[in-house]
Structure formats: C-alpha cells, structure tokens
Write a protein that holds these residues in place. Sequence first.
Motif, PDB file in Angstrom:
ATOM      1  N   PRO A 148      20.418   3.234 -61.979  1.00  0.00           N
ATOM      2  CA  PRO A 148      21.309   2.075 -62.083  1.00  0.00           C
ATOM      3  C   PRO A 148      20.770   0.954 -62.968  1.00  0.00           C
ATOM      4  O   PRO A 148      21.227  -0.184 -62.859  1.00  0.00           O
ATOM      5  N   TYR A 149      19.829   1.271 -63.858  1.00  0.00           N
ATOM      6  CA  TYR A 149      19.153   0.209 -64.592  1.00  0.00           C
ATOM      7  C   TYR A 149      19.680   0.033 -66.009  1.00  0.00           C
ATOM      8  O   TYR A 149      18.935  -0.357 -66.919  1.00  0.00           O
ATOM      9  N   VAL A 150      20.946   0.317 -66.196  1.00  0.00           N
ATOM     10  CA  VAL A 150      21.669  -0.069 -67.411  1.00  0.00           C
ATOM     11  C   VAL A 150      22.995  -0.681 -66.973  1.00  0.00           C
ATOM     12  O   VAL A 150      23.535  -0.345 -65.910  1.00  0.00           O
ATOM     13  N   ARG A 168      31.263  -1.270 -78.164  1.00  0.00           N
ATOM     14  CA  ARG A 168      31.449  -1.752 -76.797  1.00  0.00           C
ATOM     15  C   ARG A 168      30.099  -1.945 -76.119  1.00  0.00           C
ATOM     16  O   ARG A 168      29.889  -2.932 -75.392  1.00  0.00           O
ATOM     17  N   ALA A 169      29.175  -1.022 -76.369  1.00  0.00           N
ATOM     18  CA  ALA A 169      27.843  -1.136 -75.776  1.00  0.00           C
ATOM     19  C   ALA A 169      27.164  -2.427 -76.229  1.00  0.00           C
ATOM     20  O   ALA A 169      26.541  -3.135 -75.422  1.00  0.00           O
ATOM     21  N   TYR A 170      27.268  -2.749 -77.516  1.00  0.00           N
ATOM     22  CA  TYR A 170      26.669  -3.981 -78.021  1.00  0.00           C
ATOM     23  C   TYR A 170      27.261  -5.202 -77.314  1.00  0.00           C
ATOM     24  O   TYR A 170      26.529  -6.118 -76.893  1.00  0.00           O
ATOM     25  N   ALA A 171      28.581  -5.231 -77.173  1.00  0.00           N
ATOM     26  CA  ALA A 171      29.231  -6.372 -76.532  1.00  0.00           C
ATOM     27  C   ALA A 171      28.777  -6.529 -75.089  1.00  0.00           C
ATOM     28  O   ALA A 171      28.509  -7.640 -74.613  1.00  0.00           O
ATOM     29  N   ILE A 172      28.660  -5.407 -74.372  1.00  0.00           N
ATOM     30  CA  ILE A 172      28.238  -5.470 -72.970  1.00  0.00           C
ATOM     31  C   ILE A 172      26.769  -5.888 -72.870  1.00  0.00           C
ATOM     32  O   ILE A 172      26.393  -6.685 -71.999  1.00  0.00           O
ATOM     33  N   ALA A 173      25.923  -5.376 -73.756  1.00  0.00           N
ATOM     34  CA  ALA A 173      24.508  -5.742 -73.733  1.00  0.00           C
ATOM     35  C   ALA A 173      24.313  -7.231 -73.962  1.00  0.00           C
ATOM     36  O   ALA A 173      23.444  -7.861 -73.347  1.00  0.00           O
ATOM     37  N   MET A 174      25.137  -7.819 -74.833  1.00  0.00           N
ATOM     38  CA  MET A 174      24.975  -9.226 -75.191  1.00  0.00           C
ATOM     39  C   MET A 174      25.664 -10.177 -74.220  1.00  0.00           C
ATOM     40  O   MET A 174      25.350 -11.370 -74.193  1.00  0.00           O
ATOM     41  N   GLN A 175      26.603  -9.684 -73.441  1.00  0.00           N
ATOM     42  CA  GLN A 175      27.315 -10.548 -72.502  1.00  0.00           C
ATOM     43  C   GLN A 175      26.387 -10.947 -71.360  1.00  0.00           C
ATOM     44  O   GLN A 175      25.725 -10.105 -70.766  1.00  0.00           O
ATOM     45  N   GLU A 176      26.322 -12.233 -71.045  1.00  0.00           N
ATOM     46  CA  GLU A 176      25.481 -12.666 -69.930  1.00  0.00           C
ATOM     47  C   GLU A 176      26.037 -12.203 -68.590  1.00  0.00           C
ATOM     48  O   GLU A 176      27.245 -12.244 -68.390  1.00  0.00           O
ATOM     49  N   PHE A 182      23.554   2.270 -72.401  1.00  0.00           N
ATOM     50  CA  PHE A 182      23.134   3.617 -72.785  1.00  0.00           C
ATOM     51  C   PHE A 182      24.311   4.412 -73.341  1.00  0.00           C
ATOM     52  O   PHE A 182      25.396   4.431 -72.737  1.00  0.00           O
ATOM     53  N   VAL A 183      24.092   5.069 -74.493  1.00  0.00           N
ATOM     54  CA  VAL A 183      25.098   5.929 -75.106  1.00  0.00           C
ATOM     55  C   VAL A 183      24.455   7.269 -75.437  1.00  0.00           C
ATOM     56  O   VAL A 183      23.488   7.329 -76.214  1.00  0.00           O
TER      57      VAL A 183
END
Length: 553
Positions: A148-150, A168-176, A182-183
């Motif tokens: 569960p660490y992503v 989408r991954a980039y947007a989620i990673a950057m959202q506080e 992971f992809v």
Amino acid sequence: MAGSAPQQHSAQQGGQCPGETRNAATAAWTVRDAVIDFARRVGMTSIFANPGSTELPMFRDFPADFRYVLGLQEAVVVGMADGYAQATGNAALVNLHSAAGVGNAMGNIFTAFRNRTPLVVTAGQQARSILPFDPFLAATQATELPKPYVKWSIEPARAQDVPLAIARAYAIAMQEPRGPVFVSIPVDDWDQPAAPVPPRALAHTTRPEPAMMARIGALLDACKRPAFVVGGAVDRADAAEDVVQLAERHRARVFVAPMTGRCSFPETHRLFAGFLPAMRERIVELLDGHDAIFVFGAPAFTYHVEGHGPHVPPGAELCQLIDDPGVAAWTPEGLIAVGNVRLGVQDLLARPAPCERELPAPRALPPRALPPAAAGERMSVAFALQTLAEVRDPHGIVVEEAPSARPVMQAYLPMARAGTFLTMDSGGLGYGMPAAVGVALARPGERVTALIGDGSSMYSIQAIWSAVQMKLPITFVILNNTRYAALQDFAPVFGFGKEDPVQGTDLPGLDFVTLAAGMGCAGVRVSEAAQLAGALRAALGASGPALVEIVVA
C-alpha cells in the motif's frame, strides 16, 4: 532544499517538445514518443534506473536532452530519485525491473511514501502475448506488489493507454499530499502507436477552508502561551519563512515534530525550543505550560512506543494544519485544517496582529563536548559532530542516516536555515547515501554532507559508485561505532537488562576507506580527535566525492 512555491509546479503541458521534428498531425507517434514528450514537458528529464531486459525498448533512441542516472541496485535508484525530487520540488521518473527489481526497491518506496516524495515509478513487464503462460521475469499481479505504499498503481489495459497513465500518475504524485505512484508497462507496448498527451494545466495544491483557519487564528490570538510544532510539510511547501514570521508575531516557542525528515525552522533561532521525542508522555511533559499547541505540516503526534494518558497537556488546546486528509482523520482532538501549509500560514498572517506577548526564555544550549582525556580512547559522537559543525559551511546541505546519533546531532550540529537537512521519515535504512547523490544532482555546485552510521551505510553503499561516476561534490561522513547502536540503546524499553547481550547488533571488521576505494572514492579513517578537523576540512574542500570514517565511542 525547500519545496517550490505551491503554484510553481502546476503542470504546463502544452506545446511541441524542443527539437521534435515529428509532426503529430501527419506522422504516427509511438508510446515511447508520447511518454518522452510528456516527461520533457513536465521536467522529468532525469531517469533514475537500473537496467533490465523488459525495460530496454523504453531507452532505444534515447533523447540527447535526457539523463540516465544509473544505480547499482534498485533501492539505490529509488533513494537517488527521492533526494532529487525533494531537492527540486518536482516529481522524479524512476524505471525498475519487473517483479524482483520492484521488490528490491520496496524499502525505499516505503520511505518515499512516508517522506511524501513525488515519484513516478515505472517497471517493465513481459510481453502481453505471453503473460497467460506465466513467463520468466513476469510480474504476477504487478500492480499489487508496491501497495500500500504508492498513491496509485496501474498496468494499462492497452498499449495506447500508457502515455495517459503516465500523465495521470504524474498528476497524482504531485497532488498534495505528494507521494510515489506506480505504472507497470509490458515490454511490447513501447513501439505501439499512440497519440501525444493533450496539453493541460493542473494545480497541485488546495487552500485550507477559510472558516477553520479563522477559528485557528482566533484561538492563537486569544491564548497566552502558544507553542508551535513544525513538520516536513512546512519545508515541502516552502513555508518556513512564513512560519518564522508567524512564530515571531505570536512569540511562540517552536518544537520539531517527532520523526521529522526535513528542517522546517532555523534551529539557531531564539524561539527554537528543540525536538519532540516519539513518546506520548514525554511530549506532554515538554509541552506542559502552553495553553495552545499548533502543529504545522506534521501528524499530532507520531509515536514509537506504547504510551498512556492525554495527547496534550491538561488545559491546552490542540490545532493542526496538514496537507494530508488521512493524517487529519486520525488526529485525536482539536481544530484541524486540511490544505497547503504555506497558503494556510499566509491566511493567518493576513489577520490583524495580536496583542504583544512576552518573549519566552531561550532554550539552554548543551555543554561543549571535549576530546578524549587519554590517548587511545575513542572520541564521542558529540565531539565528532561538534567538530563537523565548526568546519562546515553552516548553510550547506546535510543528508543524514545515523539514527543512534540523531539526538546528539540535534544538539551539536544545528541546522541554521530551513531546506538544508534531509533524512527518512520512515525509519527504514538504506536511504541516506543514495538520497545524498540525488540532492547533489539537483543542486549543482553545492557541496552535500552525507552523515551516515556504519550499519546504515551497508544497506546502499553502492551509491558511492554513482557519486564517483558523476563526480558529485559529496562528503560521506561515516560514524563507525562497530554496532547497531540504536537497537542496543533501545533494548531496555523491551525488558533487556543493562548487561544483557542483544543478538546480531555487533559490527566488527568493517573498513569503509577500503570499500570506498574499491568504487573509486578517496577516503581517510580518523581515530584520533586531534586529526579530525583537518580531515573534515580536506574532505569538504575536495572537488568530487570524498569519505571520512570516524571511529567513535
């Protein structure tokens, strides 16, 4: 090393990529083309990786404006990317091998999750056509392995979906609250046709609810003896200067939250009050006498051992500003605002100034550490770190992973400004040495000091090789006490007697100068206190990486 201002890393993803000769309207793009184009637009042009067969097609015709950062083990790869992302304030792109490679990286993926570090982690997967036959090196249930660490995990249903999944991954990673994603990408996807990712702009921060910030502001205005507790999200949001201004306005004593991985308040400031331990009763004891406790950018509170009683002193009111709604949900009591820390603090600063309070007394400084009284005795950790503090640039960057020495470091190696300190929020070892490499890559021209314990260093010592290959200005300072001291020191909590042996905690025979030399890094071993200052000055003045092994008691 503070994170960028909240608006700075909104993803401006429009326009044709620099140097791109392909016309998207008339020529077919591949998945590789679309992913490289998107990564370029959002600034992910350094790829931290360890190569594997299922990832090779990603790197064919590797673009000249990208950088491949090689780590010799996957934990090193993720640690380097974590340090780089924290130092730049932007997500870093990671490429791992399928299955076993992701498994090797999981310790530092866990740390990145606890650090709230934005990482886009990709991993290869075997070709779609042979996945039904359980092929060699295939990842079974690839998306489940890093959980569960992503924050998000996906293996796109079609090759054509890969570029949008990366976006989408980039947007989620950057959202506080930020964090790793992971992809999983099958090896035969890269050469399939795909459309470029459409331009879009996305904000990554939210403003705390004004009514709740008004209630917190009113509480602070009305209290008589406020205490602030700061955490890593202050530095991530580039809010440290605002927090200093707010603390000075309210004459509040400022503590650092337990297990905080970044410096969010100058430890030489008159209002700085010290570090809270991860023990409920001790926190209550240290905060006693304050009638309002305001926690910024940290849980309230992180505990390491079981405790009992109240979470705050009797008569004190707790309030919190945090960028993580999950943390807010378990905060035990008080007023809780969720949103970007800098925006919330600026809202508090916009209020009329409260009545002036009396300045609290400054905290007492520790006594000066002395060298050994007799020849042949080992120097103390306090003396070693006090010497390092005297010879280093006080505004330089320190990346630390010496858990048993951390309380001593907090007393004898103060950080003079925010953004100059980094360690792991997770407690997992193997992060510090590669993180120092990532920070040095992100901050060219600045010397980085990696302060590492002897036990910690052996988890990811391959990072020295990466530092040597890239000629990075890193001084590795190894504190060698020939043991896992943190475990031995912690054993009494679990019923060990003073003389009871703790199995598996002795580390004799390690020679870090020889290990470093085998990877091309010059080093020196110091066991005499009189030689330490000169050895440190030489290593701090080196043009590339250098190592100092300090034998301590």
